[in-house]
Design an enzyme around this catalytic site. Structure first.
Site, PDB file in Angstrom:
ATOM      1  N   GLN A 186      -4.750  -1.560   9.802  1.00  0.00           N
ATOM      2  CA  GLN A 186      -4.638  -2.999   9.438  1.00  0.00           C
ATOM      3  C   GLN A 186      -5.398  -3.963  10.166  1.00  0.00           C
ATOM      4  O   GLN A 186      -5.348  -4.008  11.325  1.00  0.00           O
ATOM      5  CB  GLN A 186      -3.205  -3.147   9.089  1.00  0.00           C
ATOM      6  CG  GLN A 186      -2.954  -4.640   8.113  1.00  0.00           C
ATOM      7  CD  GLN A 186      -3.432  -4.643   6.740  1.00  0.00           C
ATOM      8  OE1 GLN A 186      -3.429  -3.291   6.252  1.00  0.00           O
ATOM      9  NE2 GLN A 186      -3.781  -5.652   6.041  1.00  0.00           N
ATOM     10  N   ASP A 217     -11.248   2.539   4.325  1.00  0.00           N
ATOM     11  CA  ASP A 217     -11.780   1.282   4.391  1.00  0.00           C
ATOM     12  C   ASP A 217     -13.256   0.970   4.083  1.00  0.00           C
ATOM     13  O   ASP A 217     -13.794   0.084   3.844  1.00  0.00           O
ATOM     14  CB  ASP A 217     -11.485   0.519   5.704  1.00  0.00           C
ATOM     15  CG  ASP A 217      -9.952  -0.261   5.644  1.00  0.00           C
ATOM     16  OD1 ASP A 217      -9.622  -0.780   4.462  1.00  0.00           O
ATOM     17  OD2 ASP A 217      -9.169  -0.179   6.481  1.00  0.00           O
ATOM     18  N   LYS A 271       0.724  -1.091  -0.183  1.00  0.00           N
ATOM     19  CA  LYS A 271      -0.024   0.067   0.179  1.00  0.00           C
ATOM     20  C   LYS A 271       0.920   1.218  -0.062  1.00  0.00           C
ATOM     21  O   LYS A 271       0.501   2.248  -0.934  1.00  0.00           O
ATOM     22  CB  LYS A 271      -1.014  -0.053   1.120  1.00  0.00           C
ATOM     23  CG  LYS A 271      -2.161  -0.980   0.994  1.00  0.00           C
ATOM     24  CD  LYS A 271      -2.636  -1.160   2.267  1.00  0.00           C
ATOM     25  CE  LYS A 271      -3.678  -2.463   2.021  1.00  0.00           C
ATOM     26  NZ  LYS A 271      -4.309  -2.896   3.465  1.00  0.00           N
TER      27      LYS A 271
HETATM   28  N1  LIG Z   1      -8.097  -2.453   7.182  1.00  0.00           N
HETATM   29  C1  LIG Z   1      -7.762  -3.305   6.544  1.00  0.00           C
HETATM   30  N2  LIG Z   1      -8.110  -3.028   4.870  1.00  0.00           N
HETATM   31  C2  LIG Z   1      -7.773  -4.242   4.180  1.00  0.00           C
HETATM   32  O1  LIG Z   1      -8.023  -3.821   2.704  1.00  0.00           O
HETATM   33  C3  LIG Z   1      -7.073  -5.291   4.342  1.00  0.00           C
HETATM   34  C4  LIG Z   1      -6.987  -5.401   5.872  1.00  0.00           C
HETATM   35  N3  LIG Z   1      -7.278  -4.443   6.798  1.00  0.00           N
HETATM   36  N4  LIG Z   1      -6.609  -6.818   6.439  1.00  0.00           N
HETATM   37  C5  LIG Z   1      -6.108  -7.707   5.385  1.00  0.00           C
HETATM   38  C6  LIG Z   1      -6.939  -7.706   4.166  1.00  0.00           C
HETATM   39  C7  LIG Z   1      -6.359  -8.595   2.878  1.00  0.00           C
HETATM   40  N5  LIG Z   1      -5.960  -7.602   2.031  1.00  0.00           N
HETATM   41  C8  LIG Z   1      -5.392  -7.518   0.786  1.00  0.00           C
HETATM   42  C9  LIG Z   1      -4.778  -6.846  -0.001  1.00  0.00           C
HETATM   43  C10 LIG Z   1      -3.886  -6.929  -0.914  1.00  0.00           C
HETATM   44  C11 LIG Z   1      -3.567  -8.025  -1.464  1.00  0.00           C
HETATM   45  C12 LIG Z   1      -2.801  -8.495  -2.703  1.00  0.00           C
HETATM   46  O2  LIG Z   1      -2.132  -7.433  -3.128  1.00  0.00           O
HETATM   47  N6  LIG Z   1      -2.562  -9.586  -3.156  1.00  0.00           N
HETATM   48  C13 LIG Z   1      -1.566 -10.308  -4.132  1.00  0.00           C
HETATM   49  C14 LIG Z   1      -0.744 -11.126  -3.708  1.00  0.00           C
HETATM   50  C15 LIG Z   1       0.116 -10.637  -2.572  1.00  0.00           C
HETATM   51  C16 LIG Z   1       1.062 -11.519  -1.945  1.00  0.00           C
HETATM   52  O3  LIG Z   1       1.987 -11.820  -2.576  1.00  0.00           O
HETATM   53  O4  LIG Z   1       0.908 -11.983  -0.859  1.00  0.00           O
HETATM   54  C17 LIG Z   1      -2.487 -11.018  -5.283  1.00  0.00           C
HETATM   55  O5  LIG Z   1      -3.480 -11.532  -4.845  1.00  0.00           O
HETATM   56  O6  LIG Z   1      -2.170 -10.847  -6.330  1.00  0.00           O
HETATM   57  C18 LIG Z   1      -4.163  -9.149  -0.834  1.00  0.00           C
HETATM   58  C19 LIG Z   1      -4.998  -8.948   0.361  1.00  0.00           C
HETATM   59  C20 LIG Z   1      -6.463  -6.277   2.515  1.00  0.00           C
HETATM   60  N7  LIG Z   1      -7.036  -6.145   3.616  1.00  0.00           N
END
Ligand SMILES: Nc1nc(=O)c2c([nH]1)NC[C@@H]1CN(c3ccc(C(=O)N[C@@H](CCC(=O)O)C(=O)O)cc3)C=[N+]21
Ligand SMILES: NC(=O)C1=CN([C@@H]2O[C@H](COP(=O)(O)OP(=O)(O)OC[C@H]3O[C@@H](n4cnc5c(N)ncnc54)[C@H](OP(=O)(O)O)[C@@H]3O)[C@@H](O)[C@H]2O)C=CC1
Length: 290
Positions: free
Chosen positions: A96, A119, A52
């Site tokens: 987070q 969020d 982020k």
């Molecule tokens: N307050 C809050 N807001 C959120 O938006 C929030 C949170 N807490 N807690 C956890 C979850 C999960 N989340 C993700 C964000 C990006 C990927 C992402 O970029 N994933 C990549 C892979 C990343 C890797 O390699 O681990 C993909 O799917 O291609 C995944 C999951 C946001 N979250």
């Protein structure tokens, strides 16, 4: 034969829109700012927070990463939130999830200034989503799923949509977005108490899986020609990988891809969209707050 919905490519396009909007905000004398608060040392959370902050840097959005130790008290965290609420350089605040167990997450979310709650978790924004009031913030992950459906040219009006999962972060807002006026899907929400989950899913023209169970959705749950959106991000042990694990979704991808007309991969599907929509929400906030 199914079409892969490329979340990375759509996210890149959303980020280009953001780049233009950052320039326009700066021309108006506003530098958008996002604060990301991470309590504790969850390794997955550290990865997400890192990406982020990196994306903010790429776009010219000011970002502040606030890393607090696991033993941070509720009171200390609320003070950090109050300071960010009052800080004019900060337009978006993200705490987070999940925080350590001794933190009351709901209380922290309620303490956010709803105008900075990018969020979309604050009750005021939840209400605005239900009311279809566009001044609120739509949670990033379901907003990203909707954008993927749009880019893939999926007809939602009158479609049977099934959402597996009813969390406040994904399942519930996803259901609200799919039933909204102008989207007009017929929505079913399934969860851990649902009977005959496979049968419910087989009725879906659009199937959204947001459960947190690796490869739970099998090919025989998927109607021929359905669109499958896989929100799940699960780490499964894999000794053949350098990191010792691989990422998998809630959908058994290979077999379901045979039946679906379009499907999102993991990684490279919904995940990158979440970050892109967070940037969009931050810019919406900067524009609204000025
Ligand atoms: N307050 C809050 N807001 C959120 O938006 C929030 C949170 N807490 N807690 C956890 C979850 C999960 N989340 C993700 C964000 C990006 C990927 C992402 O970029 N994933 C990549 C892979 C990343 C890797 O390699 O681990 C993909 O799917 O291609 C995944 C999951 C946001 N979250
Ligand atoms: N791509 C991204 O950007 C994001 C990905 N995620 C991922 O999405 C997944 C879901 O996340 P989240 O919504 O936060 O998870 P939660 O654990 O908060 O919610 C999971 C939901 O799935 C339901 N469920 C659990 N087991 C079953 C089952 N056997 N059958 C049917 N339903 C079941 C639960 O039902 P009940 O309510 O009855 O307990 C609950 O509603 C996770 O893999 C997470 O990592 C999350 C956020 C962002």
């Amino acid at each position: 034969m199914s079409k892969v919905i490329d979340g990375k490519a759509v996210a890149a396009a959303v980020l280009e829109e953001c780049r233009t909007e950052v320039e326009s905000l700066k021309a108006d004398g506003i530098t958008p700012g996002l604060a990301v608060v991470l309590v504790g040392e969850d390794p997955a959370s550290q990865v997400y927070v890192g990406s982020k902050v990196r994306t903010c840097g790429d776009l010219g959005i000011y970002s502040r990463k606030i890393e607090l130790p696991t033993e941070t008290t509720q009171e200390e965290l609320l003070k950090v939130v109050a300071d960010l609420n009052a800080d004019p350089a900060i337009h978006g605040i993200l705490v987070q999830s999940p925080p350590p167990k001794h933190i009351d997450e709901e209380a922290v979310v309620r303490a956010l200034d709803p105008r900075k709650d990018v969020d979309g978790f604050h009750p005021e924004n939840v209400a605005k989503l239900a009311l279809e009031d566009p001044t609120g913030f739509v949670p990033c992950t379901p907003a990203g799923c909707m954008r993927l459906l749009k880019e893939a040219g999926v007809e939602t009006s009158g479609a049977n949509a099934v959402v597996i999962g009813r969390s406040m972060i994904v399942g519930k807002p996803m259901a609200l977005l799919l039933m909204a006026r102008g989207v007009d899907a017929t929505v079913t929400v399934a969860h851990s108490r649902s009977k005959d989950l496979a049968g419910i899913c087989r009725e879906a023209d659009i199937l959204v899986a947001a459960v947190g169970r690796p490869e739970m959705v099998k090919a025989d749950w998927v109607k021929e020609g359905a669109v499958v959106i896989d929100v799940g991000i699960n780490r499964v042990d894999d000794a053949s990988k350098k990191r010792g694990y691989r990422l998998t979704g809630d959908v058994a991808y290979e077999e379901c891809a045979e039946k679906a007309s379009a499907i999102t991969p993991v990684p490279g599907g919904v995940g990158p969209m979440t970050i892109a929509m967070l940037m969009k929400n931050t810019l919406q906030s900067a524009r609204q707050l000025g």
